[in-house]
Design a protein around this motif. Structure first.
Motif, PDB file in Angstrom:
ATOM      1  N   SER A  35       0.824  -1.211   0.000  1.00  0.00           N
ATOM      2  CA  SER A  35       0.000   0.000   0.000  1.00  0.00           C
ATOM      3  C   SER A  35       0.855   1.257   0.000  1.00  0.00           C
ATOM      4  CB  SER A  35      -0.941   0.004   1.203  1.00  0.00           C
ATOM      5  OG  SER A  35      -0.212  -0.005   2.417  1.00  0.00           O
ATOM      6  N   LYS A  38       1.329   2.463  -3.713  1.00  0.00           N
ATOM      7  CA  LYS A  38       0.199   3.188  -4.292  1.00  0.00           C
ATOM      8  C   LYS A  38      -0.007   4.530  -3.591  1.00  0.00           C
ATOM      9  CE  LYS A  38      -2.270  -0.835  -6.059  1.00  0.00           C
ATOM     10  NZ  LYS A  38      -3.544  -1.596  -6.093  1.00  0.00           N
ATOM     11  N   HIS A  39       0.242   4.562  -2.293  1.00  0.00           N
ATOM     12  CA  HIS A  39       0.079   5.814  -1.548  1.00  0.00           C
ATOM     13  C   HIS A  39       1.037   6.887  -2.049  1.00  0.00           C
ATOM     14  CE1 HIS A  39      -0.612   8.607   1.705  1.00  0.00           C
ATOM     15  NE2 HIS A  39       0.674   8.597   2.001  1.00  0.00           N
ATOM     16  N   GLU A  42      -0.520   8.729  -4.933  1.00  0.00           N
ATOM     17  CA  GLU A  42      -1.618   9.561  -4.460  1.00  0.00           C
ATOM     18  C   GLU A  42      -1.096  10.811  -3.749  1.00  0.00           C
ATOM     19  OE1 GLU A  42      -3.644   6.808  -2.011  1.00  0.00           O
ATOM     20  OE2 GLU A  42      -4.387   5.575  -3.681  1.00  0.00           O
ATOM     21  N   SER A  43      -0.041  10.658  -2.955  1.00  0.00           N
ATOM     22  CA  SER A  43       0.495  11.804  -2.214  1.00  0.00           C
ATOM     23  C   SER A  43       1.123  12.829  -3.157  1.00  0.00           C
ATOM     24  CB  SER A  43       1.527  11.340  -1.179  1.00  0.00           C
ATOM     25  OG  SER A  43       2.688  10.816  -1.799  1.00  0.00           O
ATOM     26  N   LEU A  45       0.223  13.376  -6.339  1.00  0.00           N
ATOM     27  CA  LEU A  45      -0.877  14.054  -7.043  1.00  0.00           C
ATOM     28  C   LEU A  45      -1.605  15.039  -6.121  1.00  0.00           C
ATOM     29  CD1 LEU A  45      -2.372  11.082  -9.089  1.00  0.00           C
ATOM     30  CD2 LEU A  45      -0.925  12.944  -9.923  1.00  0.00           C
ATOM     31  N   THR A  46      -1.546  14.803  -4.823  1.00  0.00           N
ATOM     32  CA  THR A  46      -2.152  15.716  -3.865  1.00  0.00           C
ATOM     33  C   THR A  46      -1.262  16.922  -3.588  1.00  0.00           C
ATOM     34  OG1 THR A  46      -3.336  13.898  -2.789  1.00  0.00           O
ATOM     35  CG2 THR A  46      -3.063  15.922  -1.520  1.00  0.00           C
ATOM     36  N   SER A  66      -3.192  12.197 -13.824  1.00  0.00           N
ATOM     37  CA  SER A  66      -4.050  11.327 -13.020  1.00  0.00           C
ATOM     38  C   SER A  66      -4.606  10.176 -13.852  1.00  0.00           C
ATOM     39  CB  SER A  66      -5.218  12.132 -12.429  1.00  0.00           C
ATOM     40  OG  SER A  66      -4.746  13.137 -11.560  1.00  0.00           O
ATOM     41  N   SER A  70      -2.429   5.426 -13.650  1.00  0.00           N
ATOM     42  CA  SER A  70      -2.920   4.094 -13.285  1.00  0.00           C
ATOM     43  C   SER A  70      -2.161   3.002 -14.018  1.00  0.00           C
ATOM     44  CB  SER A  70      -4.420   3.982 -13.563  1.00  0.00           C
ATOM     45  OG  SER A  70      -4.689   4.192 -14.942  1.00  0.00           O
ATOM     46  N   LYS A  73       1.271   2.610 -12.306  1.00  0.00           N
ATOM     47  CA  LYS A  73       1.189   1.918 -11.020  1.00  0.00           C
ATOM     48  C   LYS A  73       1.077   0.416 -11.191  1.00  0.00           C
ATOM     49  CE  LYS A  73      -2.304   4.214  -9.259  1.00  0.00           C
ATOM     50  NZ  LYS A  73      -3.335   4.659  -8.286  1.00  0.00           N
TER      51      LYS A  73
END
Length: 272
Positions: A35, A38-39, A42-43, A45-46, A66, A70, A73
């Motif tokens: 995890s 994948k995190h 996400e972090s 892109l944030t 974004s 995928s 990943k």
């Protein structure tokens, strides 16, 4: 030993390393800490909107990134884990519950060999990339995307590649004690180095990565035929340490692996 990194191995895995002079890497999505991988995406892109939200074309860029990320990943990223610490309770529990060995390899030999083999070998960072690092990595990418419409696809590709290369080397602060190094390689399922094995009630996609290997001709040690950079071996906690130590040395002799130090774990651990 500051120049040694340890690979924790069950007896079966240790024997495979000595016989084949290779280590096995697991698909990153099958790891216990998958995890974290994948995190990372996400972090990023944030965080990027906070750093570049006012730049021309940025909203379109983050949308494109974004959508495309995928597929990045889901690439077949294989990982072999090492640690700067050769006697860590969490690692014995994770990899050697029924006994095993922490096999210490010369870090510089691994680094040179893996670089020549196209394998990314680096120390893991804990936490998330700093704002300064992200600003440095993405400033030019964001600028090109926002000012040159013909270069948008290459800019997105550069962003994806940076994230793909960085993601396997970042983990949560909670894992810091592991002091991990990783050898990382992206391979297709049709690559000859990739295979699938049964493990703990499931199937585990796996890859083979050759270790550095120098053939020897040492008259003083005729059984030493190969130097694979093995410098230090620590026998896991538990009973029969002397037997398990001598058995490892016998296996090295059988497969021609050059000499190394052998010691015992000091962890007072008994698996119940």
């Amino acid at each position: 030993m500051n120049d040694v990194v340890y690979h924790y191995a069950s007896p079966e895995a240790a024997l495979g390393i000595l016989e084949k002079r290779e280590v096995w890497g697991s698909l990153i999505h099958s790891l216990n800490d998958h995890s974290e991988y994948k995190h990372f995406f996400e972090s990023i892109l944030t965080t990027l909107p906070r750093l570049f939200g006012q730049e021309a074309g940025f909203d379109d860029m983050i949308d494109d990134l974004s959508v495309n990320i995928s597929s990045v990943k889901d690439l077949n990223v294989f990982v072999v884990s090492f640690s700067e610490k050769g006697d860590l309770l969490s690692q014995w529990r994770g990899y050697c519950r029924e006994g095993g060995y922490a096999m210490g390899f010369n870090r510089e030999a691994l680094k040179s060999h893996f670089a020549d083999s196209g394998v990314d070998f680096r120390k893991v960072e804990y936490g998330i990339p700093s704002d300064d690092l992200l600003t440095s990595a993405f400033r030019q990418i964001v600028h090109v995307y926002g000012t040159d419409p013909t270069a948008r696809a290459p800019a997105i590709y550069m962003a994806e590649q940076w994230m793909l290369r960085a993601a396997p080397f970042y983990k949560d602060e909670g894992f810091r004690e592991e002091a991990e190094w990783r050898a990382v390689k992206v391979l297709g399922c049709d690559d000859d180095r990739v295979f699938v094995r049964p493990l703990r009630g499931s199937l585990r996609p796996t890859c083979r990565l050759a270790l550095p290997c120098v053939e020897l001709n040492d008259a003083a040690h005729p059984t030493w035929r190969f130097n694979i950079g093995l410098r230090d071996v620590i026998v896991s906690p538990g009973r029969d340490r002397e037997f398990r130590s001598s058995a490892f040395s016998f296996a090295c002799c059988k497969h021609g692996i050059a000499g190394h130090d052998v010691s015992y774990s000091s962890v007072p651990y008994i698996d119940r």
